[in-house]
Design an enzyme around this catalytic site. Structure first.
Site, PDB file in Angstrom:
ATOM      1  N   GLY A 225       0.822  -1.197   0.000  1.00 51.57           N
ATOM      2  CA  GLY A 225       0.000   0.000   0.000  1.00 51.57           C
ATOM      3  C   GLY A 225       0.859   1.251   0.000  1.00 51.57           C
ATOM      4  N   GLY A 227       1.933   5.437   0.969  1.00 48.89           N
ATOM      5  CA  GLY A 227       1.997   6.346   2.108  1.00 48.89           C
ATOM      6  C   GLY A 227       3.054   5.995   3.138  1.00 48.89           C
ATOM      7  N   CYS A 253       5.358  -5.594   1.775  1.00 46.50           N
ATOM      8  CA  CYS A 253       5.484  -4.170   1.489  1.00 46.50           C
ATOM      9  C   CYS A 253       5.018  -3.334   2.685  1.00 46.50           C
ATOM     10  CB  CYS A 253       4.725  -3.832   0.204  1.00 46.50           C
ATOM     11  SG  CYS A 253       5.195  -2.243  -0.527  1.00 46.50           S
ATOM     12  N   GLN A 257       6.137  -3.162   6.885  1.00 42.40           N
ATOM     13  CA  GLN A 257       6.404  -1.994   7.733  1.00 42.40           C
ATOM     14  C   GLN A 257       5.456  -1.948   8.926  1.00 42.40           C
ATOM     15  OE1 GLN A 257       5.922   0.902   4.649  1.00 42.40           O
ATOM     16  NE2 GLN A 257       7.789   0.262   3.589  1.00 42.40           N
ATOM     17  N   ASN A 295       8.315  -1.956  -4.765  1.00 42.84           N
ATOM     18  CA  ASN A 295       7.721  -0.632  -4.881  1.00 42.84           C
ATOM     19  C   ASN A 295       7.590  -0.064  -3.476  1.00 42.84           C
ATOM     20  OD1 ASN A 295       6.323   1.697  -5.307  1.00 42.84           O
ATOM     21  ND2 ASN A 295       4.440   0.725  -6.006  1.00 42.84           N
ATOM     22  N   GLY A 297       9.094   3.262  -0.744  1.00 45.61           N
ATOM     23  CA  GLY A 297       9.917   4.429  -0.454  1.00 45.61           C
ATOM     24  C   GLY A 297      10.269   4.556   1.004  1.00 45.61           C
ATOM     25  N   PHE A 298       9.743   3.617   1.842  1.00 42.87           N
ATOM     26  CA  PHE A 298      10.047   3.575   3.269  1.00 42.87           C
ATOM     27  C   PHE A 298      10.593   2.199   3.612  1.00 42.87           C
ATOM     28  CE2 PHE A 298       6.973   6.932   2.783  1.00 42.87           C
ATOM     29  CZ  PHE A 298       7.304   7.874   3.741  1.00 42.87           C
ATOM     30  N   HIS A 343       7.333  -7.725  -3.444  1.00 43.25           N
ATOM     31  CA  HIS A 343       6.075  -8.255  -3.963  1.00 43.25           C
ATOM     32  C   HIS A 343       6.270  -9.671  -4.511  1.00 43.25           C
ATOM     33  CE1 HIS A 343       3.731  -4.291  -4.328  1.00 43.25           C
ATOM     34  NE2 HIS A 343       4.897  -3.986  -3.786  1.00 43.25           N
ATOM     35  N   GLU A 345       4.076 -11.781  -5.379  1.00 42.61           N
ATOM     36  CA  GLU A 345       3.112 -12.154  -6.418  1.00 42.61           C
ATOM     37  C   GLU A 345       3.654 -11.828  -7.800  1.00 42.61           C
ATOM     38  OE1 GLU A 345       2.864  -8.013  -6.590  1.00 42.61           O
ATOM     39  OE2 GLU A 345       2.790  -9.256  -4.791  1.00 42.61           O
TER      40      GLU A 345
END
Length: 375
Positions: A225, A227, A253, A257, A295, A297-298, A343, A345
């Site tokens: 997801g 954010g 992903c 976190q 994918n 960014g954190f 990921h 999948e």
């Protein structure tokens, strides 16, 4: 063709031509290194709030089809390509990428030096930026870019999650039931579980622990997801209840976190993130190196070597990115819970990490046999 501009928050300007819808958009500028799979990238909810630049120079040659959507719509806030295909050529294609972007009101830019843009972002980090084909006034666009909120502290769960629970039935005989919390789930993920005999109940991000246990799941899954994970207080609190009950858990992903936060670990923003389908990761439990789809960014802040203490017993880092030593996986040692940052999948992407779904099945089967059934 309409002139377009790309303006970065540090004042760097790129000039090109419109691609997709005519208009203006602002978001975090990031780059993806995938050579293929642009339709899956565009429809990945994890890209909400971001303008994606493709490092591959030629994009759009296979057009768009109705089978490869990973969600109900395109989620990127803008799209940047160097050389868009003039002709689509694929037997499944029924429209062009340019037409699909325009139909979904996605503003893009083409004809810029994406190599220079990528090097700029690698040196200075992902940053806010804007694309405009409605106006080429650089100063006006730059003012809007610098006034826009940053990705740090951003939450998009309400935008991307499902409004109500739906069920993806098991393929063949049903073996297990999983509660999958949708933080921006891709369509291939529940299908990968269904292929293994799992009935998947995809549930909203607002789901409570009591609502999860009401379906008597054999395991709980939390998806990818968009954010900042620091904003995921509700799902983190729910996951803590899941872990306290010793229900088998698997996260990917953003789900990784959230797992880190539930273990009292910190998270932080990467300089430019990992995005693409060619990221090398080592499974520290086996020594195997996998090429994986990313994918994010954190990342989670955890010690790569040894174990660390958590409220649920000792934990350890299980996977690490070989490019930069970023933590890519976590696990508890004394109960069935693990996660990865990428990921498995792999839509699109390599299938090296597909075994992780089998690992989740094994954990649930061991837990079910020891307790005599689901919850």
């Amino acid at each position: 063709m309409t002139d377009a501009i790309l303006v970065l928050e540090d004042g760097r300007v790129f000039r090109g031509e419109s691609f997709g819808a005519i208009g203006e958009t602002i978001g975090e500028i990031v780059f993806s290194t995938g050579m293929t799979g642009y339709q899956e990238t565009l429809t990945d909810p994890s890209y909400k709030g971001q303008i994606v630049a493709m490092t591959a120079p030629h994009v759009g040659n296979t057009g768009i089809n109705d089978e490869d959507f990973e969600s109900r719509r395109i989620w990127v806030d803008g799209y940047i390509v160097r050389d868009p295909a003039r002709v689509r050529s694929n037997w499944r294609s029924n429209r062009s990428l340019d037409d699909e972007l325009a139909a979904q009101d996605v503003v893009g830019i083409s004809g810029i030096d994406t190599r220079a843009l990528t090097r700029h972002l690698r040196e200075r980090g992902a940053m806010r930026g804007g694309i405009s084909s409605a106006s080429t006034n650089v100063d006006a666009l730059l003012a809007k870019v610098t006034a826009a909120p940053s990705m740090k502290g951003a939450s998009f769960l309400a935008d991307v999650t499902t409004d109500e629970t739906y069920v993806v039935p098991a393929v063949g005989d049903k073996r297990l039931t999983v509660a999958a919390i949708d933080l921006g789930i891709k369509g291939m993920t529940p299908r990968r579980m269904a292929e293994r005999g799992i009935e998947v109940h995809v549930m909203p991000a607002t789901t409570t622990y009591d609502e999860i246990t009401a379906i008597s799941p054999d395991g709980v899954f939390m998806s990818n997801g968009p954010g900042d994970p620091a904003t995921t207080d509700h799902v983190t609190a729910v996951l803590k209840q899941v872990l306290e009950a010793r229900i088998p858990y698997f996260g990917i992903c953003l789900g990784n976190q959230v797992f880190g936060r539930a273990l009292d670990l910190g998270t932080y923003k990467l300089v430019y993130g990992h995005r693409g389908i060619n990221q090398p990761v080592q499974d520290l439990t086996t020594g195997k190196v996998e090429i994986t789809a990313h994918n994010h960014g954190f990342a989670v802040d955890a010690p790569i070597e040894g174990t660390f203490e958590t409220p649920y017993g000792p934990g350890r880092v299980t996977h690490v990115c070989l490019n930069d030593n970023v933590v890519e996986g976590l696990a508890l040692l004394d109960q069935p819970a693990f996660s990865v940052q990428y990921h498995p999948e792999a839509a699109a992407g390599p299938h090296d990490a597909a075994y992780l779904f089998d690992r989740f099945v094994d954990l649930m089967q061991v837990s079910t046999s020891s307790t005599g059934g689901g919850l």
